[in-house]
Design a protein around this motif. Sequence first.
Motif, PDB file in Angstrom:
ATOM      1  N   ARG A  23     -12.915   8.200 -11.653  1.00 28.77           N
ATOM      2  CA  ARG A  23     -13.874   7.191 -12.078  1.00 28.77           C
ATOM      3  C   ARG A  23     -13.213   6.263 -13.091  1.00 28.77           C
ATOM      4  N   LEU A  24     -13.791   5.092 -13.246  1.00 26.16           N
ATOM      5  CA  LEU A  24     -13.239   4.114 -14.180  1.00 26.16           C
ATOM      6  C   LEU A  24     -13.573   4.545 -15.607  1.00 26.16           C
ATOM      7  N   SER A  25     -12.565   4.994 -16.323  1.00 30.93           N
ATOM      8  CA  SER A  25     -12.721   5.438 -17.703  1.00 30.93           C
ATOM      9  C   SER A  25     -12.247   4.353 -18.655  1.00 30.93           C
ATOM     10  N   LYS A  26     -12.396   4.616 -19.935  1.00 28.64           N
ATOM     11  CA  LYS A  26     -11.873   3.688 -20.932  1.00 28.64           C
ATOM     12  C   LYS A  26     -10.353   3.555 -20.781  1.00 28.64           C
ATOM     13  N   GLY A  27      -9.656   4.675 -20.581  1.00 28.69           N
ATOM     14  CA  GLY A  27      -8.214   4.628 -20.395  1.00 28.69           C
ATOM     15  C   GLY A  27      -7.824   3.857 -19.156  1.00 28.69           C
ATOM     16  N   ALA A  28      -8.602   4.006 -18.072  1.00 26.34           N
ATOM     17  CA  ALA A  28      -8.313   3.260 -16.847  1.00 26.34           C
ATOM     18  C   ALA A  28      -8.457   1.766 -17.088  1.00 26.34           C
ATOM     19  N   ALA A  29      -9.497   1.365 -17.831  1.00 27.13           N
ATOM     20  CA  ALA A  29      -9.678  -0.052 -18.146  1.00 27.13           C
ATOM     21  C   ALA A  29      -8.509  -0.564 -18.977  1.00 27.13           C
ATOM     22  N   TRP A  30      -8.048   0.229 -19.936  1.00 33.04           N
ATOM     23  CA  TRP A  30      -6.880  -0.176 -20.730  1.00 33.04           C
ATOM     24  C   TRP A  30      -5.658  -0.373 -19.831  1.00 33.04           C
ATOM     25  N   GLY A  31      -5.459   0.557 -18.893  1.00 35.20           N
ATOM     26  CA  GLY A  31      -4.327   0.449 -17.991  1.00 35.20           C
ATOM     27  C   GLY A  31      -4.414  -0.782 -17.101  1.00 35.20           C
ATOM     28  N   LEU A  32      -5.615  -1.072 -16.594  1.00 31.69           N
ATOM     29  CA  LEU A  32      -5.783  -2.261 -15.762  1.00 31.69           C
ATOM     30  C   LEU A  32      -5.605  -3.535 -16.582  1.00 31.69           C
ATOM     31  N   LEU A  33      -6.064  -3.523 -17.827  1.00 30.86           N
ATOM     32  CA  LEU A  33      -5.862  -4.683 -18.698  1.00 30.86           C
ATOM     33  C   LEU A  33      -4.377  -4.915 -18.958  1.00 30.86           C
ATOM     34  N   ALA A  34      -3.636  -3.843 -19.209  1.00 27.05           N
ATOM     35  CA  ALA A  34      -2.191  -3.981 -19.416  1.00 27.05           C
ATOM     36  C   ALA A  34      -1.539  -4.568 -18.162  1.00 27.05           C
ATOM     37  N   ARG A  35      -1.927  -4.082 -17.004  1.00 27.80           N
ATOM     38  CA  ARG A  35      -1.362  -4.584 -15.744  1.00 27.80           C
ATOM     39  C   ARG A  35      -1.742  -6.043 -15.514  1.00 27.80           C
ATOM     40  N   LEU A  36      -2.977  -6.387 -15.845  1.00 30.74           N
ATOM     41  CA  LEU A  36      -3.436  -7.764 -15.665  1.00 30.74           C
ATOM     42  C   LEU A  36      -2.664  -8.725 -16.571  1.00 30.74           C
ATOM     43  N   TYR A  37      -2.534  -8.374 -17.844  1.00 33.11           N
ATOM     44  CA  TYR A  37      -1.769  -9.223 -18.766  1.00 33.11           C
ATOM     45  C   TYR A  37      -0.306  -9.333 -18.335  1.00 33.11           C
ATOM     46  N   LEU A  38       0.263  -8.240 -17.825  1.00 32.24           N
ATOM     47  CA  LEU A  38       1.668  -8.261 -17.424  1.00 32.24           C
ATOM     48  C   LEU A  38       1.892  -9.220 -16.257  1.00 32.24           C
ATOM     49  N   ASN A  39       0.904  -9.306 -15.363  1.00 34.91           N
ATOM     50  CA  ASN A  39       1.027 -10.168 -14.187  1.00 34.91           C
ATOM     51  C   ASN A  39       0.350 -11.523 -14.367  1.00 34.91           C
ATOM     52  N   ALA A  40      -0.107 -11.818 -15.576  1.00 35.08           N
ATOM     53  CA  ALA A  40      -0.850 -13.054 -15.812  1.00 35.08           C
ATOM     54  C   ALA A  40      -0.057 -14.289 -15.409  1.00 35.08           C
TER      55      ALA A  40
END
Length: 561
Positions: free
Chosen positions: A199-216
């Motif tokens: 499930r989408l946890s707080k840690g998962a959201a952090w990981g997706l945010l890191a990935r999103l910023y990296l590929n921005a």
Amino acid sequence: MKKIILSLLALVSLASTYSCTNLTENVLDEASVSGLSDKQLADGNIAPVYAQLPNIFLHTNYFNLQEISTDEAILPYRGGTDWGDNGIYLAMHQHTTTSTDPNLLSTWNYLVQSLSRSVSAINTLPTLKDPSAKVYLAEARGMRAYYSMVMLDLFGVVFVKDDPQANSAVLRGDPAYNYILSELLAVEPDLLPTVGPGRLSKGAAWGLLARLYLNAAVYRDRYASQFTFPAADMDKVVEYCDKIINSGQYQLSRDYFSLFNQTNHDNKELIFAVDQRAELNGNNRLAYFSLSGDQFPIPAFPAANGTDGPGITPDYYRTWVNAYGAKDPSVDPRFYKQNLSIYSNPGDSCVAEADFNVNRGILRGQQYGLIRVNGAFLKCPDGKYKVGRLFNVTRNRPTLPVNFTEQINYTVAGSDYNTGYRVEKYEFSKKSTSGRNLGDADIVIVRLADIYLMRAEAKLRKSNDAAGALADVNTVRASRTLTTPPPALTIMSLDLLFQERGFEFYWEMLRRTDMIRFGKYEGTWTEKTNTDKQKRIFPIPQTAVDGASNLPGYLVQNPGY
């Protein structure tokens, strides 16, 4: 009478996409849901949001788009009879895919259906009074952002709507990126930290945010001749990676291949994954996709064999060889794990059923395994299973050994059943009832090693902090202590980090995104010479474009298709 809508509402631009599925709206009045608590209704609304993830991650869907389009995987027309499929896998690898590719359409379908289910849940959950509804609402919005992120990465478009009855807005480029970012930021405070990787946890959201910023930089300017990575974006990558690492909630795994075992749901390195435990009806496709048609991973199922699907390209294999020089690449525990002792001790030709496991990692040369005759596996006098050299019996070539070669290409010889080293990363489920269904292994979306390597990349891109990046990379290397870990690196650069990501995450459906970000996707490798920057995203399926034709200019095909 009060009405409660529990089904998905299709996006207007995708109506024709689902014309063959008879997708209909199921509207239930209050009488038909009498007796259900708000908690049960909340559970019933969030479950469909996640339900299509296993289908998105099928071997012919997301894996195909993210791996066969790259230098890691190639799927030739095997033996002139298998995996021809009108040339769609050849085209995927050569970057000549068209808008009529059925696997593109299938991937698109599952993504937009998941978006629609998310919108449905987002509209229903606020009406429910159970405390779980608030968390589920954050998960539904976060999953909508995740599906939108995948759509943006693959197709360059994002669909936005909150009202199920309204037309979706179509976003591209910077507006699309900003929308996804705003949604993940909005839901992060309401997500729970300990709901598990499925499930989408707080840690998962952090990981997706890191990935999103990296590929921005890629998402903002898709066809740039050179991507510019702003320091502010890289700071955000480090910030969210730090949150995960410093939380103490996750832990790098000592055993690399345990990350892909049938029991990996509880592996502390997993942050976000497709929940495939047997009771949730997963599948074993990523496990059997690359194996020979004469490799049978489970003694209980003599009909469950490999498909002689994709092999790894010689180009990718050579990155291991070049890195380890005089040493065989198998000194790196991520490269190979021997489970069948007959490879090193020919006398071990009888194996108990409970002890039989196929080798993992990159499989090279002569293969050994269960020997099937007339539909049944041979047994030794003591009742154990007979293990020996394998031949291409299922291909009606019983004298041709199953002997995987490094070379693989689109020539007649290079497309034969033996060509290409194979990859067996995910473990077959022993709870399966057929050998191919009910896969237990969760499919990894984000894991802790990626967090360390994303942080390393951000350090390099922002300030060329080679020392900091090297420390992160070596932390991951040093963690694989079940056997001798790979040796520590002594220098670090973006090219070496790209190589390291290939070693750590091969066949985990990150390669295409990585290659684009590192400026490698227009390169040349086995059977691929296309240098067109417009191939960084795929064509929108033609049926989706045609379905929106009554709204001029609404859904425009991507350039170059």
